[in-house]
Design an enzyme around this catalytic site. Structure first.
Site, PDB file in Angstrom:
ATOM      1  N   LEU A 186       0.841  -1.203   0.000  1.00 42.49           N
ATOM      2  CA  LEU A 186       0.000   0.000   0.000  1.00 42.49           C
ATOM      3  C   LEU A 186       0.871   1.247   0.000  1.00 42.49           C
ATOM      4  O   LEU A 186       1.760   1.402   0.836  1.00 42.49           O
ATOM      5  CB  LEU A 186      -0.937   0.014   1.208  1.00 42.49           C
ATOM      6  N   HIS A 205       6.952   1.443  11.923  1.00 40.32           N
ATOM      7  CA  HIS A 205       7.517   2.728  11.541  1.00 40.32           C
ATOM      8  C   HIS A 205       6.546   3.841  11.958  1.00 40.32           C
ATOM      9  O   HIS A 205       5.320   3.688  11.826  1.00 40.32           O
ATOM     10  CB  HIS A 205       7.741   2.755  10.027  1.00 40.32           C
TER      11      HIS A 205
END
Length: 357
Positions: A126, A230
């Site tokens: 994505l 992240h």
């Protein structure tokens, strides 16, 4: 007006741009023209294939902004993560070291090479144009894939998985990679990440250590990175946990990013989705209602949009002529609808999948 649809050959330049915009760079979406061309061709074959059970199909979707006539996002479904070659992860485990003579009993945390995730369907690759982050378009792109699975369950596994990019420090380095993988590959994290995206990943089993890694022997920075996403993906993680996914004990081999898993029937989109016949009404005549994802029933011409979840007293979904045309549906045809907003159930987001305990 935004729509999610299957990728087309003409979308190649947009996919190249989106691959370059991904933060951080994604192994499964390399900025490599030949690989992206292969991805498009493979997706078109998958959409056109008759399927009775999940295999090596890849379904790639794009998010298109119709007002700008621009593709601004992409996302993929891998029907079976390990259909072509094993999908490797590290599994977090606990070993007990004990000695009666010394009166010592220690629980030691380890990481063991695993390919258990190979049998799941993977939501992956994505990337979204930064202008649309934090908008309903982002949720549409991420979760329209669930609307597609809900219509064609025979094409996908009962358990879905999603791997998130792992933590990188201020210099863009992976503390986990520097403490583990670099000693076996003698390459930096970004080199190996790109290499894994454009070549076969068989080298993982050939070079990575086969024995358990004792966490106590890693650097403190590497241990702190295990299972940590992240920062740019924290909002996405929160949304998928609200969807009903759970943190698993599996992490990525390279950066130790978390892998979440969810049983299809326990996810909010599947539980709350409903079929409704369409009633077409002028946009100004539609009543106010919460936004919903609306998808048509076409395989190769799949479309999913965000529109009002406005129901008539008899259960018909009222759509504007523009949305009906975009979905390719006429009055009386059925569409699948699911609320865009996810409930806040207060569950412990740090919990593990029950099957992983």
């Amino acid at each position: 007006m935004m729509v999610v649809r299957p990728v087309r050959p003409a979308d190649l330049p947009a996919l190249e741009r989106l691959a370059g915009l991904a933060t951080p760079s994604l192994t499964n979406l390399p900025a490599h023209r030949d690989r992206l061309e292969e991805r498009i061709a493979r997706s078109r074959q998958s959409f056109g294939r008759e399927v009775d059970f999940p295999g090596d199909e890849h379904y790639t979707f794009v998010l298109e902004d119709l007002e700008r006539d621009e593709v601004v996002g992409t996302a993929t479904l891998r029907a079976e993560a390990g259909a072509r070659e094993a999908y490797y992860t590290y599994r977090q485990e606990t070993l007990i070291h004990a000695s009666q003579q010394l009166n010592v009993r220690r629980e030691v945390q380890t990481l063991s090479l695993s390919h258990e995730v190979s049998e799941t369907t993977q939501l992956c690759a994505l990337s979204l144009d930064p202008r649309y982050r934090g908008t309903s378009a982002e949720s549409l792109l991420r979760r329209a894939r669930l609307m597609f699975i809900a219509q064609y369950p025979e094409r996908f596994a009962e358990v879905l998985a999603m791997a998130f990019p792992g933590y990188l420090d201020e210099q863009g380095e992976s503390p986990f990679w520097n403490s583990v993988g670099r000693h076996f590959f003698v390459r930096d994290y970004h080199d190996i990440n790109y290499l894994a995206g454009v070549r076969s990943k068989s080298f993982i089993a050939e070079v990575m250590p086969q024995f358990p890694l004792y966490l106590a022997l890693l650097t403190p920075q590497a241990r702190a990175a295990i299972g940590r996403e992240h920062p740019a993906h924290e909002a996405a993680m929160a949304e998928m946990l609200a969807e009903g996914f759970m943190r698993s004990r599996h992490v990525d081999l390279f950066d130790a990013g978390p892998v979440i898993k969810g049983e299809r029937d326990r996810l909010q989109t599947f539980r709350r989705a409903a079929w409704h016949p369409v009633r077409v009404r002028p946009a100004h005549a539609l009543p106010d209602a919460e936004p919903a994802m609306i998808a048509n029933q076409r395989l190769a011409d799949f479309r999913c949009v965000v529109a009002r979840y406005a129901l008539s007293p008899t259960g018909q979904l009222m759509l504007s002529p523009e949305h009906a045309e975009l979905l390719g549906v006429e009055e009386g045809r059925a569409v699948l609808a699911a609320p865009l907003a996810l409930p806040s159930n207060g569950e412990d987001e740090a919990g593990f999948d029950e099957g992983e305990l």
